[in-house]
Structures are given as structure tokens and as C-alpha cells.
Design a protein around this motif. Sequence first.
Motif, PDB file in Angstrom:
ATOM      1  N   HIS A   1       0.331  -1.256  -0.158  1.00 23.21           N
ATOM      2  CA  HIS A   1       0.015  -0.137   0.227  1.00 23.21           C
ATOM      3  C   HIS A   1       1.071   1.417  -0.224  1.00 23.21           C
ATOM      4  N   ASN A   2       2.014   1.238   0.680  1.00 22.14           N
ATOM      5  CA  ASN A   2       3.146   2.257   1.026  1.00 22.14           C
ATOM      6  C   ASN A   2       4.397   1.469  -0.195  1.00 22.14           C
ATOM      7  N   ILE A   3       4.867   1.605  -1.249  1.00 13.50           N
ATOM      8  CA  ILE A   3       5.725   1.291  -2.141  1.00 13.50           C
ATOM      9  C   ILE A   3       7.490   1.610  -1.056  1.00 13.50           C
ATOM     10  N   SER A   4       6.998   2.923  -1.040  1.00 13.11           N
ATOM     11  CA  SER A   4       8.173   3.928  -0.775  1.00 13.11           C
ATOM     12  C   SER A   4       8.643   3.746   0.403  1.00 13.11           C
ATOM     13  N   LYS A   5       7.970   3.738   1.645  1.00 15.62           N
ATOM     14  CA  LYS A   5       8.278   3.561   2.873  1.00 15.62           C
ATOM     15  C   LYS A   5       8.815   1.905   2.834  1.00 15.62           C
ATOM     16  N   SER A   6       7.574   1.046   2.186  1.00 16.73           N
ATOM     17  CA  SER A   6       8.483  -0.127   2.754  1.00 16.73           C
ATOM     18  C   SER A   6      10.007  -0.494   1.573  1.00 16.73           C
ATOM     19  N   VAL A   7      10.624   0.117   0.811  1.00 20.16           N
ATOM     20  CA  VAL A   7      11.334   0.230  -0.137  1.00 20.16           C
ATOM     21  C   VAL A   7      12.764   0.701   0.881  1.00 20.16           C
ATOM     22  N   ASP A   8      11.625   2.067   1.487  1.00 17.96           N
ATOM     23  CA  ASP A   8      12.880   2.176   2.842  1.00 17.96           C
ATOM     24  C   ASP A   8      13.472   1.235   3.726  1.00 17.96           C
ATOM     25  N   TYR A   9      12.369   0.519   3.956  1.00 17.96           N
ATOM     26  CA  TYR A   9      12.310  -0.027   4.936  1.00 17.96           C
ATOM     27  C   TYR A   9      13.536  -1.264   4.739  1.00 17.96           C
ATOM     28  N   ILE A  10      13.406  -2.295   3.205  1.00 18.83           N
ATOM     29  CA  ILE A  10      13.835  -2.659   2.975  1.00 18.83           C
ATOM     30  C   ILE A  10      15.576  -2.632   2.601  1.00 18.83           C
ATOM     31  N   SER A  11      15.917  -0.815   2.242  1.00 18.96           N
ATOM     32  CA  SER A  11      17.027  -0.438   2.464  1.00 18.96           C
ATOM     33  C   SER A  11      17.534  -0.617   3.875  1.00 18.96           C
ATOM     34  N   GLN A  12      17.186  -0.543   4.618  1.00 15.30           N
ATOM     35  CA  GLN A  12      17.559  -0.571   5.931  1.00 15.30           C
ATOM     36  C   GLN A  12      18.039  -1.541   6.032  1.00 15.30           C
ATOM     37  N   HIS A  13      17.137  -2.494   6.378  1.00 14.27           N
ATOM     38  CA  HIS A  13      17.344  -3.782   7.113  1.00 14.27           C
ATOM     39  C   HIS A  13      17.457  -4.931   6.303  1.00 14.27           C
ATOM     40  N   TYR A  14      18.120  -5.183   4.906  1.00  9.97           N
ATOM     41  CA  TYR A  14      18.382  -6.024   3.916  1.00  9.97           C
ATOM     42  C   TYR A  14      19.266  -5.030   2.981  1.00  9.97           C
ATOM     43  N   SER A  15      20.485  -5.861   2.077  1.00 12.66           N
ATOM     44  CA  SER A  15      20.922  -5.285   1.086  1.00 12.66           C
ATOM     45  C   SER A  15      20.550  -4.895   0.039  1.00 12.66           C
ATOM     46  N   GLN A  16      21.289  -4.112  -0.880  1.00 12.50           N
ATOM     47  CA  GLN A  16      21.046  -3.324  -2.006  1.00 12.50           C
ATOM     48  C   GLN A  16      20.313  -4.287  -2.704  1.00 12.50           C
ATOM     49  N   ASP A  17      21.224  -5.477  -2.944  1.00 13.97           N
ATOM     50  CA  ASP A  17      20.832  -6.091  -3.875  1.00 13.97           C
ATOM     51  C   ASP A  17      18.931  -6.667  -3.726  1.00 13.97           C
ATOM     52  N   LEU A  18      18.937  -7.258  -2.967  1.00  8.47           N
ATOM     53  CA  LEU A  18      17.073  -7.524  -2.592  1.00  8.47           C
ATOM     54  C   LEU A  18      16.683  -6.655  -2.743  1.00  8.47           C
TER      55      LEU A  18
END
Length: 679
Positions: free
Chosen positions: A504-521
Amino acid sequence: MASSAIPILSPPGTASTNSTTTTTTTTTTTTINGGDDTSTSMSAITTNTFSNRNSIGAAAKTNASNPSAKPVSLTNSNKARTCRNVVIHGFCKYEGKGCEFNHDVGKSSASVSSPEISKAKLHVNSPVFKPSSLSSSSVKADAVNAPEFVPKGSQDANPQPGPVYSDPRQLPHPYVPTMPNNLLNSMNNLTGNYSQFGINDMPMPGSMQGSYYGEAPVNNYYYQGSGSMLQQPLQYHLYNTPLPHVSNLLPHQKTIHGFFISDNLREELHRKNEATLQTVSAQEYGLPEELHEYHSLYPLDATQEKSTEVFGYQSSVYKSMCSVDGRTYCLRRIESFRLSNELAMQTIEGWRRIRHANIVSVREAFTSKAFGDHSLIFVYDYHPCSRTLYDIHFGPQAQLASQVVVGAPKNTDYNIHERVLWSYLIQLTSALKKMHSAGLAARLVDPTKILVTGKNRIRLNCCGIMDMLTFDSAPNMTLLQQDDILNLGQLMLTLACKSLTASHNISKSVDYISQHYSQDLKNIILFLMSQPGPMKTVDQIIAMLGSRVLQEVNDVQNANDVLEGDLGRELENGRLARLLMKFGFINERPEFDMDPAWSETGDRYIIKLFRDYVFHQVDEAGLPVLDVAHVLTCLNKLDAGVDEKIMLMSRDELSCLIVSYREIKTCIESAFRDLSKSK
Ligand SMILES: Nc1ncnc2c1ncn2[C@@H]1O[C@H](COP(=O)(O)OP(=O)(O)OP(=O)(O)O)[C@@H](O)[C@H]1O
């Protein structure tokens, strides 16, 4: 079993032999085969008596130093020699009945304090005597038929009274079973516990025999007596992991666990078997007795609530047995669906041909009115004890775990580990590759329709359903395949953010991913979710996965090695099981080849004595010795046919044989050959 660590004295060659030469000095030895015991494969020793039948493990002496030993007759000179029965067992039951040896041990302090006695403790695991001069080739039949020794004057009407022990300390040590007390106790406990599981105790007939609606029969099982028994108990915990105080063994010692597959794997396999065999009363649950070729339906839905979200229709899932091949399948029923176009049935054909490790295989589809409505039934492979990806990561248990770690820092247990996410992605990409190459589309890349059938092992479920349900609308396959890739991206986003509303909020989710996971993922998820321009393909995803695939292959092969190791251990046990079966075929056979005494004579007599040696030992109180380690060790040595010799004793305790495992093995093979030839 509270603890089953059994120190086993192994390997055979390492056993100490100090007790073997000291316990036998008074044995009267009769060599059966003309006195040539250097060429004799087996020595039969006939003694006046060995009491305490089968308390074996004590060594017997052969006249190894005298290769031309002749039978020794008992004379009056024996009166000066201490009776061996008194030395070993503290008494001689032929005392005063003709036994010529000296029983007056009480007056002979030397015999009590001699090292002979202190080392004569009979012991299941005592190392056996291995005469150096005896070779082992085959067992001579005449050794088996050797006449038993009958003490002179045993019929004497006026027996001389023997000495009476007034001081118990004069008695030699009694036999002490080698099984650790805790194991013995736990075995006894187990026996007690299992006696509670009589059929009468289980009020199951007609009701569900499982834990289907979460009534926690497992608790009843572990806290027996605190409630009614709902579930047929399985012996999951027959072998617990060894307790710390017994698991610190020396390098040459083994625990009982060393012989079997790991507890976790064994329990998992048991659970799967149990799940596959579970049944309910069809009447009680309002299920049809038969459905096409299927019967014994068992509902698999965890809740009674039926959602129409995924298919647009209510659906239910059942385990069932196929009456054609006897196998268990999973039936998915789409309720109240009327198939308007018979051609739609053909769509299942494409799916039936798909076989892939990450796809739940489709068997067939049919319509039925057995439920009282128009139902469409899909038949899939059954994967016992599987759960959906949704259950595992978003179910009640996962939510409970997430509450504990709210606000936790990066890479805590709350987040799914990145390696697991890559593994999911690789498996799903592989499944999509297979489908898309076959001109099909999954159409359901949804956490509720992905089954987890093992540790991080996932399979796309419910394939083919949407094709049939939407047959009339003739969907475009290329677009559906693009949707698959998009749905895969959304699924990964949901899993990485551990939130069902992540998209529902892709940009926020992507931020979360970049904080917690690798760039590749993050990059690969963004690629999957991006607009196709012009078209995305599964091959592009595979290219982006790159070396992660190698990591996955490595992990899979490591897991495979572990399982292969477990399989190897079971293979060993399989060998033992075959040996036991041969014992069963041979021992106590009432008649063979018109000979009612077949199983009691010749080679078979040795096999019978060996069976007694392995299974029917008793302690000094006459109680059975239940030493699993002894049984396993003996059977392993027998299967290997080692040259180690053991002493077998007849049940009447009048004669005993010294025979090697190799010779016993030859006897078993020969007897079994006789039996199989008769077919
Ligand atoms: N092929 C299968 N083999 C074994 N068990 C299965 C199989 N398919 C489904 N199941 C079991 O059935 C349960 C219910 O499956 P289902 O797809 O209905 O999930 P759900 O979460 O209830 O979804 P929905 O909300 O759509 O009903 C799953 O948790 C799973 O344990």
C-alpha cells in the motif's frame, strides 16, 4: 525415556581382556573334536554346571596352552579344587549331589580373597575371551551333538551335605546389569506409561482422532492422566536426546542415539505418517463416504471460516485416500461452482504434465454433487504437515513473536533472514520458469497458496484452479505471466517488510528494505514490481539472482549430505532387522523337512543358544536383562561376522559352547538357505 545414553564398549578389539583369563582357571575343559583344538572351529566345553543361565559375558577358558588337550575326567583329586560354581555364583546346586569339587570355600580364605573372585563379576558387556590358538572356519556338527556332562553320582541317594555360608560377604559379587540405572528406570517407566495406552482408554471411535481443532491432545499425551486420551500415541519420544551428564562419553563410547536417525527427523517423519493416517467419521463431519475414486475424507482447513477472497468462491481442503492406487491425495473443493463449459476441463491437462520440486503436482479435476451442491474438485499431491507461507510468517504464532520484538534493531528475529528470502525467491522463480516455459501461468502467487513442506522448502499450490474458474473470459497468457512476476515482487515485498499491507505504501516499504536488507535484494524486488517495459521474463530474474543460486545449491547439497548420513544409519538398522527376521524364520520352527527337531539340532541349536545369549539373559535375581546396547552390539558383530568368540550356554546349564560370531553367521546363513531352498 528420560535418558538412553548407553556407553557401549566398542570397538570390539579395544575391550580389555583382564577378566577373561582369570575367571576360568578351574574350568574343566573337554575338547570335543579329538582334542585337536588348534584346528577346531568351535570348542564345546562341558562343565559340571554353570548356574545362572545366560549370565554370559564371562569368559571361558580353553586349553589354549595345550593344543592336544584331551578330555579330562573328574577324579578324587578334584576334591582339592574349589568348585567353579562356588567361585562364580557363590553356591553349587550339585553340591552334595555328586559334584566332586571342593565346596568348602568358607574355610578357604584364599579362595575368597583371590583375584579370581574379584574379577569374576559377570557382566553383559564383559569382554569375551578370545583364545589365540583357536582358528575359526566352520562349526563341526559333532560339537553340537556332543554328549552333555552328567556329574558322577548325581543320582546318589545319600548326598554329602555341603558347606553353608553364614557370612554373606563370603559370596562372590552378584551379576550387575551394565545398563545404566537411569536407562533401566526410564525403560520401566515407558513400559508403565505405554500400558496406559490401551485401546479401551481412548474414547476415539466415531470421533476425530487428531488434534484438528486444536484441542491440544499433545498436552494430554505429555501430561498423562490429566485428561482423556484423544490421540493414538506415537512413540515420538522413545529416544530423548542424551542428558548432559551422560553425554560426555569417551571417544570409543557411543550413545544409543548413534545408531538411529536424528530425533528431529524421526519425529518429523512420525508426525507426517500420523497425519497421513488420520481419519474422521464421515457421518459425524457431514462428509461423503465416497467421492469419485476417493474415500476417507479428512478436512485440512485449520478454521471453519471460509474466505472467498482468493478464488471468488468458498473452498475447502481434504486429505483423502484413492481407491485406485491406495495413495493419499489432497482434494480442494470449490463450492457451489457449476461448470458451464466442458472444455474447461481440458485446461487441467497442461498442469498434469508439470512435475517440479516447487510446484504441488496436479492429478486431476472433476465435478461432483456428493456434497449436496455442484462442486468442482481438484486433486493434488498431499504433503503431510505442510503449512502455508501465510501461516508461518503472518499466522497467530508469528504475530505473537512480532509483539515481543517491536522496535527491535536491524536483523533481529522479527525480520525474515535475508538468506531465507533469497531461497524463497529462487524456488519461486524456478517454479515460474517451469510454468511459463510450458505456456502456463501460476495466477496465484499468494502467501496463502504457497505451501511450506519442509524447512524453507516451498511449493506453489492450487495451480490450474483459476484457469478453470475463468475459462470463459479467455485470458491473455502473456499478460498473466507478467502478473506472475509482479505478484512475486509483491510477495517478496510483503515478506521482507513482514507486513501484509506493505504494497500500500511502496516507497516506505522500500525504505524499510534498504535499512534492513542488502542492496541486491532491494533491486530485485524493485525490478519485479516495476512496470514491464516492454516485457519482463523469468530469465531476467534468474540473471539477477546470480551467485545467490550457487549459495542455494550449496545449501541444498549440504542438507542432502545430512539426510544421506541419516539414511546410512537406517541402512545399518535395516541390516539388523533382516537378521532378526532370519532368526524369526529359524528359531522355534515346529517342523521342517519332516523333522520336528530341525530347529533344535545341528547349526540351528547354536542359533537358538545365540538367540538366548542376545535376548534372554537374566540377572542374578532371574530378572530379564533388557540391554539394548548389548543386543545391538551382538547383532552388529554377527552381521559383520567377526572372529570374536563368545560362550553360549544351554538352557539346562549343563553344557556350553565357545563359538565365534563368524561361525554363528555361517550357521544362520546355512539354515536360512535350507529354508529358502525348500520353496
Ligand atoms: N496439497 C496439500 N497437501 C497437504 N496439505 C495441504 C495441501 N494444500 C493445502 N493443505 C493444507 O490445507 C490448509 C488450508 O489450505 P488453504 O489453501 O485453504 O489455506 P487457507 O489459509 O485456509 O486459505 P483460504 O483462506 O483461501 O481458505 C493448509 O494450511 C495446508 O495445511
